[in-house]
Every structure is written in C-alpha cells, then in structure tokens.
Write an enzyme that holds these catalytic residues in place. Sequence first.
Site, PDB file in Angstrom:
ATOM      1  N   SER A 124      41.921  37.892  37.139  1.00 47.63           N
ATOM      2  CA  SER A 124      42.574  38.910  36.427  1.00 47.63           C
ATOM      3  C   SER A 124      43.479  38.851  36.490  1.00 47.63           C
ATOM      4  O   SER A 124      44.095  38.850  38.518  1.00 47.63           O
ATOM      5  CB  SER A 124      41.742  40.477  37.333  1.00 47.63           C
ATOM      6  OG  SER A 124      42.575  41.651  36.578  1.00 47.63           O
ATOM      7  N   TYR A 149      40.567  47.181  43.898  1.00 50.27           N
ATOM      8  CA  TYR A 149      39.850  45.921  42.003  1.00 50.27           C
ATOM      9  C   TYR A 149      40.515  44.698  42.596  1.00 50.27           C
ATOM     10  O   TYR A 149      40.563  44.044  42.519  1.00 50.27           O
ATOM     11  CB  TYR A 149      39.395  46.694  40.721  1.00 50.27           C
ATOM     12  CG  TYR A 149      39.329  45.472  39.819  1.00 50.27           C
ATOM     13  CD1 TYR A 149      37.818  44.975  39.885  1.00 50.27           C
ATOM     14  CD2 TYR A 149      40.362  44.986  38.944  1.00 50.27           C
ATOM     15  CE1 TYR A 149      37.745  43.535  39.076  1.00 50.27           C
ATOM     16  CE2 TYR A 149      40.260  44.427  38.109  1.00 50.27           C
ATOM     17  CZ  TYR A 149      38.985  43.518  38.049  1.00 50.27           C
ATOM     18  OH  TYR A 149      39.120  42.416  37.668  1.00 50.27           O
ATOM     19  N   LYS A 153      40.639  40.661  44.038  1.00 47.88           N
ATOM     20  CA  LYS A 153      40.990  39.643  42.825  1.00 47.88           C
ATOM     21  C   LYS A 153      42.038  38.519  44.241  1.00 47.88           C
ATOM     22  O   LYS A 153      41.986  37.604  43.977  1.00 47.88           O
ATOM     23  CB  LYS A 153      41.470  39.602  42.046  1.00 47.88           C
ATOM     24  CG  LYS A 153      40.393  40.153  41.162  1.00 47.88           C
ATOM     25  CD  LYS A 153      39.137  39.881  40.964  1.00 47.88           C
ATOM     26  CE  LYS A 153      38.003  40.438  40.001  1.00 47.88           C
ATOM     27  NZ  LYS A 153      36.525  40.038  39.659  1.00 47.88           N
TER      28      LYS A 153
END
Length: 335
Positions: A124, A149, A153
């Site tokens: 991302s 989140y 990644k």
Amino acid sequence: MNVLVTGGAGYIGSHTVVELLNAGYGVVVVDDLSNAKADVIDRIETITGKRPAFYEMDCKDKDGLRKVFSEHKIDAIIHFAAFKAVGESVRKPLEYYRNNLDSAMTMLEVMEEFGCKKFVFSSSATVYGPNNPHPYKEDMKAIESSSPYGWTKVMIERILTDYVTAHPDFCAVLLRYFNPIGSHDSGLLGDDPNGIPNNLMPYIARVAAGQLEKLTIFGGDYPTPDGTCQRDYLHVVDLAVGHLRALEYAKDHEGVEAVNLGTGNGVSVLELVHAFEKANNMKLPYVIGPRRDGDLPAFWADAEKAKKLFGWEATHTVEDMCRSAWEFAKKSAGK
C-alpha cells in the site's frame, strides 16, 4: 502455471482472478469471506467461462494451506488477504497486527515447505508514511505509516525483504498501490463490502442508490485546494492488470522489488464526488464531517517504475471509474 490468490473473492482479488483466468493461468482462491461474498466465484465464472478452485479458509490456517498446496501444484502466490480499514485499525490494532502478519508469515512458511518461490504482495501507498513528499517514489528511505493497518504493510515488506536476503532464489514483488475504485465492465464485480463501507466509492454508490441517506466526507479543512483529502484514484481493472504484469515479471526474476501502481495524479474527495455526479447525471447529498484517524492530507504516485519494469500504466479516466462503479451498484441494488 497455477497461482494461489488469497483474498481472491474480495474486491481487488476477484478482478485479478478474472485477469489471470483470461490470461490462461490456473487459479486457486483462498478466502475466509469475512469481507467478501461466496457468489463472487460464480460471477468470475460467468465473466471468464472458467471457474477457479475455491477454499473457504483463513490464511492463518497452516494445515488448511498445506491441504491446498497438496491438492494443487502452486507455482506462485498473490497475497491480498488482510484486514484493510485504516480507521478501524486505529481502534483495533491487535486484531490488525495478528491477522495481517500471521496470514503472511503462515503463507511464507507453507511456501517454503512446498518449494514455491514467487510472491506478489498487496502492499500500500500507506508505507510512505506522513513525512515523505508526494509524488511518492519507491526509493524513498523513510518507510513508515500513520496507522496500524499501514504498519502491517511496512512490517510485511520488511519480512519479505529479509526472507529474500536469506533465500536469494526467491522473488517478492511489493505492489504499493494507491486508491482503487470502479468495477468490471460486466457490472458483475465491484466493491461490495459487508456492512457500512470504509472505502469512498462504495459509500458514494450506496448514497446514489438510496441505501444510505448521505455521504459524510471526513475532513474539509486539510491544506489542499478544496480542503478535502487528495488521493491517486485508479481503476480496479488497471490495478488487476498490474498484478498480472507483476506475476509475469516474477516468473523470470529473483530478489525483491517495490513498485507503485497508480496514475500519478491527485484527485480530491470533492472532485471525485463531482466527477461521479457528472458521469452519472445526478446530484449526491453530502456533509463535511470531522477528520478520520490515520488519514493524510494528500498523496499520489510516481508511476514511472511500473512503466519501465512491467510495461504497465493506468488507462482509465476518473469518469470511467465513476460510471463503472455506478453500473455495478445499480445491478447490486436491483437484486
């Protein structure tokens, strides 16, 4: 060549499965359906005339993954399976770290057992964090994030990089993509999350369909031209093709590569709302609400590396994205 697609019944995963099947790959889908619907597999078959093998399974289930690898000769992995809501991750960090890290590490352990050495990772743009200037370039050193989140990644990218150092015959492609929206031209696949949408376009579409009263835009006082966040929106089919190109690259290479998938253009939330209105000849009720935890004011991609390395670039306009998203929403609402 058989490709295992984790999260393959989800939004981006399902579109990628279509591109893989149309390109002649054998596809196996693993998805726990926590944010997807089982009939997506039927829709994929309707579009392509081919049905991927499907296992309803959590990617943290090592014995279950071993069964999949035993029943199919898996040559490569495209790993989408993850919790993905930025705001929710701020409220539920442990759930995000446990789910996202465990699923990736479990997959790598099983891959090692079965000698599978090709891994395309759904990363991302959030890994560029709050301090890098845009446009984001792959060689920026300050890789971090503003949400749990995003940190998952960052951490999985680190895990894959370290794994490749220990196993130099392994290939990991880290696809840092930006904001996918839109739907398949058939109107059969699109962004249809369970519950209230966390992503902007399905939220807009449900308001347009009368399923939600109004759109709430999170923050109108950012340091951007119209006060709303700017993002690099790209068509989900372009993104799916990017995964196909990454897989083709991985087949013939070793090592680790981080690659942006984006258009290279920043579009604000209000600009997207007005593009949707124009493309579909309607007006949308919206209000400006408070900022959302973890959101950054603006970012978009430098997309040159994908063009040079994969021969990939985005081809759809913002209006294309808005029209296709509404076609999917109308078909879904009409059921």
